[in-house]
Enzyme design. Structure first.
Site, mmCIF file in Angstrom:
data_model
loop_
_atom_site.group_PDB
_atom_site.id
_atom_site.type_symbol
_atom_site.label_atom_id
_atom_site.label_comp_id
_atom_site.label_asym_id
_atom_site.label_seq_id
_atom_site.Cartn_x
_atom_site.Cartn_y
_atom_site.Cartn_z
ATOM 1 N N HIS A 1 0.837 -1.194 0.000
ATOM 2 C CA HIS A 1 0.000 0.000 0.000
ATOM 3 C C HIS A 1 0.879 1.255 0.000
ATOM 4 O O HIS A 1 0.623 2.212 -0.740
ATOM 5 C CB HIS A 1 -0.922 0.030 1.226
ATOM 6 C CG HIS A 1 -1.899 -1.085 1.273
ATOM 7 N ND1 HIS A 1 -2.056 -1.892 2.390
ATOM 8 C CD2 HIS A 1 -2.777 -1.553 0.348
ATOM 9 C CE1 HIS A 1 -2.990 -2.788 2.144
ATOM 10 N NE2 HIS A 1 -3.439 -2.608 0.913
ATOM 11 N N LYS B 1 -17.679 -7.501 7.669
ATOM 12 C CA LYS B 1 -16.293 -7.947 7.764
ATOM 13 C C LYS B 1 -15.562 -7.011 8.718
ATOM 14 O O LYS B 1 -14.888 -6.082 8.288
ATOM 15 C CB LYS B 1 -15.626 -7.935 6.385
ATOM 16 C CG LYS B 1 -16.247 -8.910 5.400
ATOM 17 C CD LYS B 1 -15.400 -9.107 4.165
ATOM 18 C CE LYS B 1 -15.411 -7.924 3.252
ATOM 19 N NZ LYS B 1 -14.686 -8.164 1.987
ATOM 20 N N ARG C 1 -2.286 -6.569 -8.467
ATOM 21 C CA ARG C 1 -1.113 -7.425 -8.352
ATOM 22 C C ARG C 1 -1.071 -8.474 -9.451
ATOM 23 O O ARG C 1 -0.034 -9.085 -9.677
ATOM 24 C CB ARG C 1 -1.103 -8.129 -6.997
ATOM 25 C CG ARG C 1 -0.936 -7.201 -5.830
ATOM 26 C CD ARG C 1 -0.900 -7.973 -4.528
ATOM 27 N NE ARG C 1 -2.112 -8.756 -4.366
ATOM 28 C CZ ARG C 1 -2.979 -8.616 -3.383
ATOM 29 N NH1 ARG C 1 -2.770 -7.726 -2.446
ATOM 30 N NH2 ARG C 1 -4.054 -9.357 -3.310
ATOM 31 N N SER D 1 -2.747 -7.793 2.723
ATOM 32 C CA SER D 1 -3.176 -7.706 4.120
ATOM 33 C C SER D 1 -3.589 -9.069 4.648
ATOM 34 O O SER D 1 -3.297 -9.414 5.797
ATOM 35 C CB SER D 1 -4.337 -6.712 4.252
ATOM 36 O OG SER D 1 -3.903 -5.413 3.968
#
Length: 151
Positions: free
Chosen positions: A16, A40, A89, A126
């Protein structure tokens, strides 16, 4: 134009940080928005995430850190962001983000800038960091900011 870089950032990682650093070469300012989804809850509270990220960037007035809930594009409009900033990614990430970008442009009239991750950091996520922590490994080299320890 100010981009909104939104995510759960649970936690904020070196990947990040890399995206923020690169975005600041393009944009004069960036809004980092910690999203909260009640379905979540995350490892760290939204307040802890904002505090850790804001603390890291406390000496950089080009970075604003905030939190929000609801639709990202709607919040971006309310926050005065001119564009959404996203990172990918992989090809799978790109397909997902492209579809989301099309939706946000169609429904909210906001465009998306997508930066690909640094190849050396593409493995960092993460969820990977949280998994390492939950299994007793020290993941501090991947975390940016003063996140409270979790075990």
């Amino acid at each position: 134009m100010t981009p909104l870089f939104a995510g759960s950032f649970d936690p904020f990682t070196i990947g990040h940080r890399s995206i923020v650093e690169r975005a600041l070469l393009i944009f004069p300012k960036i809004i980092i928005a910690v999203g909260y989804n009640e379905h979540k809850p995350g490892e760290w509270t939204p307040g802890q995430r904002v505090k850790a990220i804001a603390g890291y960037y406390q000496d950089d007035d080009r970075v604003v850190v905030t939190s929000y809930s609801g639709l990202t594009a709607d919040f971006a409009r309310r926050a005065g962001a001119g564009v959404l900033l996203r990172s990918v990614r992989s090809v799978q990430d790109y397909e997902y983000e492209r579809n989301l970008a099309d939706t946000n442009r169609q429904l909210f009239g906001i465009d998306t800038v997508i930066l690909s991750s640094d190849p050396a950091l593409a493995f960092v996520s993460s969820s990977m960091v949280r998994e390492l922590i939950h299994n007793g490994f020290d993941a501090s080299e991947y975390i940016v900011g003063d996140f409270p320890p979790r075990l």
